[in-house]
Design a protein around this motif. Sequence first.
Motif, PDB file in Angstrom:
ATOM      1  N   VAL A 112       6.410  -1.338  -0.564  1.00 39.58           N
ATOM      2  CA  VAL A 112       5.607  -0.380  -1.326  1.00 39.58           C
ATOM      3  C   VAL A 112       4.400   0.079  -0.511  1.00 39.58           C
ATOM      4  O   VAL A 112       3.984   1.242  -0.584  1.00 39.58           O
ATOM      5  CB  VAL A 112       5.146  -1.021  -2.658  1.00 39.58           C
ATOM      6  CG1 VAL A 112       4.172  -0.097  -3.385  1.00 39.58           C
ATOM      7  CG2 VAL A 112       6.345  -1.335  -3.535  1.00 39.58           C
ATOM      8  N   SER A 113       3.850  -0.817   0.290  1.00 41.45           N
ATOM      9  CA  SER A 113       2.662  -0.483   1.082  1.00 41.45           C
ATOM     10  C   SER A 113       2.942   0.623   2.097  1.00 41.45           C
ATOM     11  O   SER A 113       2.033   1.368   2.469  1.00 41.45           O
ATOM     12  CB  SER A 113       2.140  -1.725   1.807  1.00 41.45           C
ATOM     13  OG  SER A 113       3.145  -2.305   2.614  1.00 41.45           O
ATOM     14  N   TRP A 146       5.175   3.197   1.546  1.00 39.70           N
ATOM     15  CA  TRP A 146       5.198   4.430   0.738  1.00 39.70           C
ATOM     16  C   TRP A 146       3.785   4.870   0.355  1.00 39.70           C
ATOM     17  O   TRP A 146       3.434   6.056   0.474  1.00 39.70           O
ATOM     18  CB  TRP A 146       6.028   4.210  -0.522  1.00 39.70           C
ATOM     19  CG  TRP A 146       7.480   3.982  -0.292  1.00 39.70           C
ATOM     20  CD1 TRP A 146       8.125   2.783  -0.276  1.00 39.70           C
ATOM     21  CD2 TRP A 146       8.492   4.971  -0.045  1.00 39.70           C
ATOM     22  NE1 TRP A 146       9.468   2.949  -0.039  1.00 39.70           N
ATOM     23  CE2 TRP A 146       9.729   4.280   0.112  1.00 39.70           C
ATOM     24  CE3 TRP A 146       8.484   6.348   0.063  1.00 39.70           C
ATOM     25  CZ2 TRP A 146      10.923   4.939   0.357  1.00 39.70           C
ATOM     26  CZ3 TRP A 146       9.691   7.012   0.313  1.00 39.70           C
ATOM     27  CH2 TRP A 146      10.884   6.312   0.454  1.00 39.70           C
ATOM     28  N   VAL A 147       2.972   3.918  -0.073  1.00 39.11           N
ATOM     29  CA  VAL A 147       1.598   4.241  -0.470  1.00 39.11           C
ATOM     30  C   VAL A 147       0.798   4.717   0.734  1.00 39.11           C
ATOM     31  O   VAL A 147       0.042   5.699   0.664  1.00 39.11           O
ATOM     32  CB  VAL A 147       0.915   3.023  -1.117  1.00 39.11           C
ATOM     33  CG1 VAL A 147      -0.572   3.305  -1.373  1.00 39.11           C
ATOM     34  CG2 VAL A 147       1.607   2.648  -2.417  1.00 39.11           C
ATOM     35  N   GLY A 148       0.961   4.031   1.859  1.00 37.04           N
ATOM     36  CA  GLY A 148       0.234   4.407   3.059  1.00 37.04           C
ATOM     37  C   GLY A 148       0.570   5.804   3.529  1.00 37.04           C
ATOM     38  O   GLY A 148      -0.326   6.592   3.859  1.00 37.04           O
ATOM     39  N   SER A 178       1.734   8.250   1.719  1.00 41.21           N
ATOM     40  CA  SER A 178       1.218   9.207   0.722  1.00 41.21           C
ATOM     41  C   SER A 178      -0.264   9.469   0.935  1.00 41.21           C
ATOM     42  O   SER A 178      -0.712  10.626   0.924  1.00 41.21           O
ATOM     43  CB  SER A 178       1.468   8.668  -0.685  1.00 41.21           C
ATOM     44  OG  SER A 178       2.854   8.481  -0.924  1.00 41.21           O
ATOM     45  N   LEU A 179      -1.039   8.395   1.132  1.00 41.58           N
ATOM     46  CA  LEU A 179      -2.477   8.547   1.365  1.00 41.58           C
ATOM     47  C   LEU A 179      -2.745   9.359   2.633  1.00 41.58           C
ATOM     48  O   LEU A 179      -3.600  10.262   2.641  1.00 41.58           O
ATOM     49  CB  LEU A 179      -3.136   7.176   1.496  1.00 41.58           C
ATOM     50  CG  LEU A 179      -3.298   6.351   0.215  1.00 41.58           C
ATOM     51  CD1 LEU A 179      -3.819   4.953   0.552  1.00 41.58           C
ATOM     52  CD2 LEU A 179      -4.246   7.038  -0.759  1.00 41.58           C
ATOM     53  N   ALA A 221      -4.956   2.474   4.288  1.00 39.97           N
ATOM     54  CA  ALA A 221      -3.497   2.453   4.439  1.00 39.97           C
ATOM     55  C   ALA A 221      -3.067   1.300   5.339  1.00 39.97           C
ATOM     56  O   ALA A 221      -2.106   0.576   5.037  1.00 39.97           O
ATOM     57  CB  ALA A 221      -3.010   3.785   5.010  1.00 39.97           C
ATOM     58  N   GLY A 255      -3.815  -2.156   3.607  1.00 39.06           N
ATOM     59  CA  GLY A 255      -2.882  -2.419   2.521  1.00 39.06           C
ATOM     60  C   GLY A 255      -1.564  -2.949   3.041  1.00 39.06           C
ATOM     61  O   GLY A 255      -1.019  -3.935   2.525  1.00 39.06           O
TER      62      GLY A 255
END
Length: 330
Positions: free
Chosen positions: A74-75, A77-79, A81-82, A107, A110
């Motif tokens: 998940v980190s 995908w989140v990274g 996106s940010l 990012a 995380g």
Amino acid sequence: MVLEFSLSVVSAPLLSFVVAFFSILWLIKGKALRVLDYPNSRSLHAVPVPRIGGIGLMCGVLTAWILFSAVLPVSVWVGISLLLVISLIDDIWSLPIWCRLLIHSLAAAGFSTMLLLDMYGWVAVFLTSIVIVWMSNLYNFMDGSDGLAGGMTVIGFGYYGLFALFSGHNEFAMINFSIAAAAMAFLLYNFYPARIFMGDVGAIPLGFLAAVLGILGWIDGLWSLWLPLLIFSPFIMDSTVTLIKRGLRGKKIWQAHCEHYYQRVLRSGLGHRNTALLSYILMLAVGASAMWAAYQDSSVQYWISVIWSGIYLTLMLVSDRYQRHYSSKE
């Protein structure tokens, strides 16, 4: 060696290429999202060029990943996106350096915290975060010549994918081949004379992915940490040495400049096309030697790294000497 691979190893990269190709074409032809890079005293181009081609590239990658259910932390995908959001905003409105680095650090931290904290502790998390932030930004520093960053993306992630494929990790091969395929679509528009640039929105996420996928491959036991460092060493060495030299001279390392070695080569008269082609030869040779050495014992791997360090040092010394000789004649 008999390779066994799933259909997704071929289908996902093909989809990534097609989506990226038409997305970038839309960015070039359309006016709805047209952000231009205007020439200045440090530019290597003479006319305004659209500069957010990275959106189309990343659209291809993310579409393939989502439709083929890529399994990533998940980190990651989140990274991504940010970084996509902050980099697009920066491409359009030019954010202050502290704002960009804050998001880059979040990012990186995380990802490092979620993947490394329990097993390796806070020191490893801190050091890895620094490496990821540096890789994200140095990729952006090296995106200054037609075809250069696009070529490194095709070759670098292509080698990641090949190594994963040879190791029987089809999922990880698909993930990396999708990036390489989207970059190939981008390169069709970015090779000299470039019709579009990657922009921060492409370079920053790609640098992040080069680092985090290299770390994930290490965590999964696919390779040792030296392998991703060697594969991307053409970018790592140029940016790191250049920025260290600028720092020692008291210059602000975050300011745009024309002191990278690839910029010197281009300005020496070789031009964008030849600079890119010579860089591709270097990238291919480094990656091939890294893949070969990965199947040898540790002493061979050590000497391959030493040899390439010597090659880089020699090339840089020759470039520095040429630059001094050229400057003395002006």
